[in-house]
Design a protein around this motif. Structure first.
Motif, PDB file in Angstrom:
ATOM      1  N   ALA A  27     -36.564  79.778 -87.010  1.00 49.98           N
ATOM      2  CA  ALA A  27     -36.968  80.531 -85.820  1.00 49.98           C
ATOM      3  C   ALA A  27     -36.726  82.004 -86.079  1.00 49.98           C
ATOM      4  CB  ALA A  27     -36.191  80.072 -84.591  1.00 49.98           C
ATOM      5  N   PRO A  28     -37.650  82.872 -85.662  1.00 41.58           N
ATOM      6  CA  PRO A  28     -37.440  84.308 -85.859  1.00 41.58           C
ATOM      7  C   PRO A  28     -36.328  84.821 -84.959  1.00 41.58           C
ATOM      8  CG  PRO A  28     -39.398  83.924 -84.543  1.00 41.58           C
ATOM      9  CD  PRO A  28     -38.918  82.575 -84.990  1.00 41.58           C
ATOM     10  N   THR A  29     -35.690  85.898 -85.387  1.00 44.00           N
ATOM     11  CA  THR A  29     -34.666  86.510 -84.556  1.00 44.00           C
ATOM     12  C   THR A  29     -35.321  87.284 -83.422  1.00 44.00           C
ATOM     13  OG1 THR A  29     -34.634  88.464 -85.979  1.00 44.00           O
ATOM     14  CG2 THR A  29     -33.073  86.703 -86.486  1.00 44.00           C
ATOM     15  N   GLY A  30     -34.525  87.606 -82.410  1.00 43.62           N
ATOM     16  CA  GLY A  30     -35.046  88.366 -81.279  1.00 43.62           C
ATOM     17  C   GLY A  30     -35.489  87.451 -80.157  1.00 43.62           C
ATOM     18  N   SER A  31     -36.060  88.073 -79.124  1.00 43.61           N
ATOM     19  CA  SER A  31     -36.420  87.331 -77.917  1.00 43.61           C
ATOM     20  C   SER A  31     -37.927  87.140 -77.752  1.00 43.61           C
ATOM     21  CB  SER A  31     -35.879  88.062 -76.679  1.00 43.61           C
ATOM     22  OG  SER A  31     -36.404  89.382 -76.615  1.00 43.61           O
ATOM     23  N   THR A  32     -38.714  87.581 -78.740  1.00 37.34           N
ATOM     24  CA  THR A  32     -40.171  87.460 -78.606  1.00 37.34           C
ATOM     25  C   THR A  32     -40.595  86.003 -78.593  1.00 37.34           C
ATOM     26  OG1 THR A  32     -40.477  89.575 -79.738  1.00 37.34           O
ATOM     27  CG2 THR A  32     -42.388  88.119 -79.613  1.00 37.34           C
ATOM     28  N   THR A  33     -39.986  85.198 -79.476  1.00 40.84           N
ATOM     29  CA  THR A  33     -40.311  83.773 -79.553  1.00 40.84           C
ATOM     30  C   THR A  33     -39.258  82.985 -78.801  1.00 40.84           C
ATOM     31  OG1 THR A  33     -41.368  84.079 -81.700  1.00 40.84           O
ATOM     32  CG2 THR A  33     -40.698  81.837 -81.122  1.00 40.84           C
ATOM     33  N   ARG A  34     -39.707  82.017 -77.985  1.00 38.80           N
ATOM     34  CA  ARG A  34     -38.809  81.220 -77.157  1.00 38.80           C
ATOM     35  C   ARG A  34     -39.025  79.742 -77.504  1.00 38.80           C
ATOM     36  NH1 ARG A  34     -41.360  81.850 -73.013  1.00 38.80           N
ATOM     37  NH2 ARG A  34     -42.201  79.747 -72.953  1.00 38.80           N
ATOM     38  N   PHE A  36     -52.088  78.143 -82.791  1.00 39.71           N
ATOM     39  CA  PHE A  36     -52.481  79.521 -82.540  1.00 39.71           C
ATOM     40  C   PHE A  36     -51.206  80.354 -82.374  1.00 39.71           C
ATOM     41  CE2 PHE A  36     -56.349  77.386 -81.271  1.00 39.71           C
ATOM     42  CZ  PHE A  36     -57.372  78.290 -81.569  1.00 39.71           C
ATOM     43  N   GLU A  37     -51.120  81.447 -83.123  1.00 42.08           N
ATOM     44  CA  GLU A  37     -49.969  82.348 -83.005  1.00 42.08           C
ATOM     45  C   GLU A  37     -50.364  83.702 -83.571  1.00 42.08           C
ATOM     46  OE1 GLU A  37     -47.170  84.132 -81.860  1.00 42.08           O
ATOM     47  OE2 GLU A  37     -46.697  82.014 -81.529  1.00 42.08           O
ATOM     48  N   THR A  38     -49.880  84.778 -82.955  1.00 44.64           N
ATOM     49  CA  THR A  38     -50.213  86.125 -83.417  1.00 44.64           C
ATOM     50  C   THR A  38     -48.997  86.923 -83.870  1.00 44.64           C
ATOM     51  OG1 THR A  38     -50.096  86.963 -81.139  1.00 44.64           O
ATOM     52  CG2 THR A  38     -52.264  86.258 -81.940  1.00 44.64           C
ATOM     53  N   ASP A  39     -47.811  86.570 -83.409  1.00 49.00           N
ATOM     54  CA  ASP A  39     -46.611  87.330 -83.753  1.00 49.00           C
ATOM     55  C   ASP A  39     -46.243  87.089 -85.225  1.00 49.00           C
ATOM     56  OD1 ASP A  39     -44.112  88.866 -82.770  1.00 49.00           O
ATOM     57  OD2 ASP A  39     -43.270  87.071 -83.723  1.00 49.00           O
ATOM     58  N   ARG A  40     -46.095  88.141 -86.009  1.00 47.76           N
ATOM     59  CA  ARG A  40     -45.880  87.978 -87.451  1.00 47.76           C
ATOM     60  C   ARG A  40     -44.595  87.238 -87.794  1.00 47.76           C
ATOM     61  NH1 ARG A  40     -48.127  93.452 -90.511  1.00 47.76           N
ATOM     62  NH2 ARG A  40     -50.315  93.210 -89.859  1.00 47.76           N
ATOM     63  N   PRO A  41     -43.453  87.593 -87.201  1.00 44.28           N
ATOM     64  CA  PRO A  41     -42.243  86.816 -87.501  1.00 44.28           C
ATOM     65  C   PRO A  41     -42.380  85.347 -87.105  1.00 44.28           C
ATOM     66  CG  PRO A  41     -41.644  88.921 -86.539  1.00 44.28           C
ATOM     67  CD  PRO A  41     -43.130  88.787 -86.386  1.00 44.28           C
ATOM     68  N   ALA A  42     -43.031  85.086 -85.976  1.00 46.40           N
ATOM     69  CA  ALA A  42     -43.236  83.700 -85.558  1.00 46.40           C
ATOM     70  C   ALA A  42     -44.151  82.966 -86.535  1.00 46.40           C
ATOM     71  CB  ALA A  42     -43.815  83.650 -84.149  1.00 46.40           C
ATOM     72  N   LEU A  43     -45.199  83.648 -87.023  1.00 43.50           N
ATOM     73  CA  LEU A  43     -46.090  83.032 -88.005  1.00 43.50           C
ATOM     74  C   LEU A  43     -45.347  82.670 -89.280  1.00 43.50           C
ATOM     75  CD1 LEU A  43     -49.310  85.213 -87.635  1.00 43.50           C
ATOM     76  CD2 LEU A  43     -49.212  82.711 -87.453  1.00 43.50           C
ATOM     77  N   ALA A  44     -44.450  83.552 -89.723  1.00 44.13           N
ATOM     78  CA  ALA A  44     -43.673  83.252 -90.921  1.00 44.13           C
ATOM     79  C   ALA A  44     -42.793  82.030 -90.705  1.00 44.13           C
ATOM     80  CB  ALA A  44     -42.825  84.465 -91.307  1.00 44.13           C
ATOM     81  N   LEU A  69     -43.302  79.641 -88.465  1.00 48.29           N
ATOM     82  CA  LEU A  69     -44.186  78.485 -88.304  1.00 48.29           C
ATOM     83  C   LEU A  69     -44.617  77.935 -89.661  1.00 48.29           C
ATOM     84  CD1 LEU A  69     -46.123  76.629 -86.726  1.00 48.29           C
ATOM     85  CD2 LEU A  69     -47.733  78.556 -86.606  1.00 48.29           C
ATOM     86  N   ARG A  70     -45.072  78.805 -90.546  1.00 48.98           N
ATOM     87  CA  ARG A  70     -45.524  78.351 -91.865  1.00 48.98           C
ATOM     88  C   ARG A  70     -44.376  77.764 -92.674  1.00 48.98           C
ATOM     89  NH1 ARG A  70     -49.289  83.390 -91.689  1.00 48.98           N
ATOM     90  NH2 ARG A  70     -51.348  82.412 -91.394  1.00 48.98           N
ATOM     91  N   ALA A  71     -43.185  78.343 -92.523  1.00 53.19           N
ATOM     92  CA  ALA A  71     -42.018  77.786 -93.223  1.00 53.19           C
ATOM     93  C   ALA A  71     -41.693  76.393 -92.704  1.00 53.19           C
ATOM     94  CB  ALA A  71     -40.817  78.716 -93.043  1.00 53.19           C
ATOM     95  N   ASN A  72     -41.807  76.191 -91.402  1.00 53.57           N
ATOM     96  CA  ASN A  72     -41.524  74.873 -90.825  1.00 53.57           C
ATOM     97  C   ASN A  72     -42.559  73.843 -91.256  1.00 53.57           C
ATOM     98  OD1 ASN A  72     -39.197  75.725 -89.451  1.00 53.57           O
ATOM     99  ND2 ASN A  72     -40.393  76.428 -87.695  1.00 53.57           N
ATOM    100  N   ILE A  73     -43.825  74.225 -91.306  1.00 55.50           N
ATOM    101  CA  ILE A  73     -44.866  73.315 -91.771  1.00 55.50           C
ATOM    102  C   ILE A  73     -44.606  72.925 -93.221  1.00 55.50           C
ATOM    103  CG2 ILE A  73     -47.319  73.164 -92.354  1.00 55.50           C
ATOM    104  CD1 ILE A  73     -47.852  74.954 -89.895  1.00 55.50           C
ATOM    105  N   HIS A  74     -44.245  73.917 -94.036  1.00 47.27           N
ATOM    106  CA  HIS A  74     -43.969  73.640 -95.454  1.00 47.27           C
ATOM    107  C   HIS A  74     -42.759  72.717 -95.607  1.00 47.27           C
ATOM    108  CE1 HIS A  74     -43.752  74.293 -99.770  1.00 47.27           C
ATOM    109  NE2 HIS A  74     -42.475  74.601 -99.631  1.00 47.27           N
ATOM    110  N   ALA A  75     -41.713  72.964 -94.819  1.00 52.19           N
ATOM    111  CA  ALA A  75     -40.515  72.134 -94.903  1.00 52.19           C
ATOM    112  C   ALA A  75     -40.813  70.676 -94.563  1.00 52.19           C
ATOM    113  CB  ALA A  75     -39.432  72.685 -93.980  1.00 52.19           C
ATOM    114  N   CYS A  76     -41.781  70.459 -93.672  1.00 47.60           N
ATOM    115  CA  CYS A  76     -42.171  69.096 -93.292  1.00 47.60           C
ATOM    116  C   CYS A  76     -43.188  68.491 -94.257  1.00 47.60           C
ATOM    117  CB  CYS A  76     -42.751  69.093 -91.883  1.00 47.60           C
ATOM    118  SG  CYS A  76     -41.578  69.526 -90.572  1.00 47.60           S
TER     119      CYS A  76
END
Length: 216
Positions: free
Chosen positions: A4-11, A66-74, A76-83
């Motif tokens: 999960a990205p740091t900060g409060s943008t992603t919940r 669907f996602e536009t936030d760059r840290p969230a995209l990173a 998300l892709r890491a989680n997909i790869h881990a699975c």
């Protein structure tokens, strides 16, 4: 454990909320295994992808994120790869309010998760755009997460809602979600302002969040 990205943008949706949601999807009379098994699922405002990945683990065939936030995209892709689910997922780094046309070789989505930032009216905007571009199957199930104190998405003003085949003068004033919670057949919501017609199926409240479930 999901990245999960740091900060409060992603919940990210809390584990207990996610578990409660999928228990409802799998055991409600309008849900069950056929809702997920072999399904194409949309996870809009995906964040870490927790909801879509959970759907894959429970039998969905493919998830489009669907996602536009760059840290969230990173994340998300890491989680997909881990699975190890790259072949079963599509990540679209695009605002879901302006979706591209869907892949014509993939069936329309029968389950949609909408978990946007609170209090911006985004569930209605996103769902209308997805419908208009042909992403949604007939009678698709839509799960929206909003703030607990926020107006329900897709619910029209009271005077625009009435039960099917019931004369307005004979229908008691009761919101569709209240009918569903009371075990009655819910009314069909007809919000004239946004052109969406949805049936309220149920809701759950968890802390500051509220999950509401609808059917096209």
């Amino acid at each position: 454990m999901l990245h999960a990205p740091t900060g409060s943008t992603t919940r990210p949706t809390a584990d207990r909320v996610r578990q409660a949601l999928f228990d409802m999807l799998l055991h409600a009379p309008w849900g069950g295994l056929p809702l997920l098994e072999g399904a194409h699922v949309l996870d809009a405002f995906a964040g870490t992808g927790a909801l879509g990945l959970e759907a894959l683990s429970r039998g969905a065939e493919h998830v489009t994120f669907f996602e536009t936030d760059r840290p969230a995209l990173a994340a998300l892709r890491a989680n997909i790869h881990a699975c190890g689910w790259e072949s079963r997922t599509t990540v679209i780094p695009r605002d879901v309010a302006y979706p591209r046309a869907p892949n014509p070789e993939r069936e329309p989505a029968r389950l949609v998760f909408l978990d946007p930032p609170y209090r911006l009216g985004l569930p209605t905007t996103a769902l209308r755009a997805l419908r208009d571009r042909g992403w949604l199957a007939p009678e698709a199930i839509v799960v929206a997460e909003t703030a607990r104190d926020e107006a329900l998405p897709f619910a029209p003003p009271e005077e625009e809602t009435q039960a099917v085949d019931t004369p307005p003068q004979a229908q008691p004033r009761q919101a569709p979600m209240a009918q569903a919670a009371a075990g009655q057949a819910p009314a069909i919501a007809v919000p004239r302002r946004n052109g969406l017609v949805l049936e309220a199926l149920g809701e759950r409240q968890h802390g500051a969040a509220r999950l509401s479930i609808w059917r096209l």
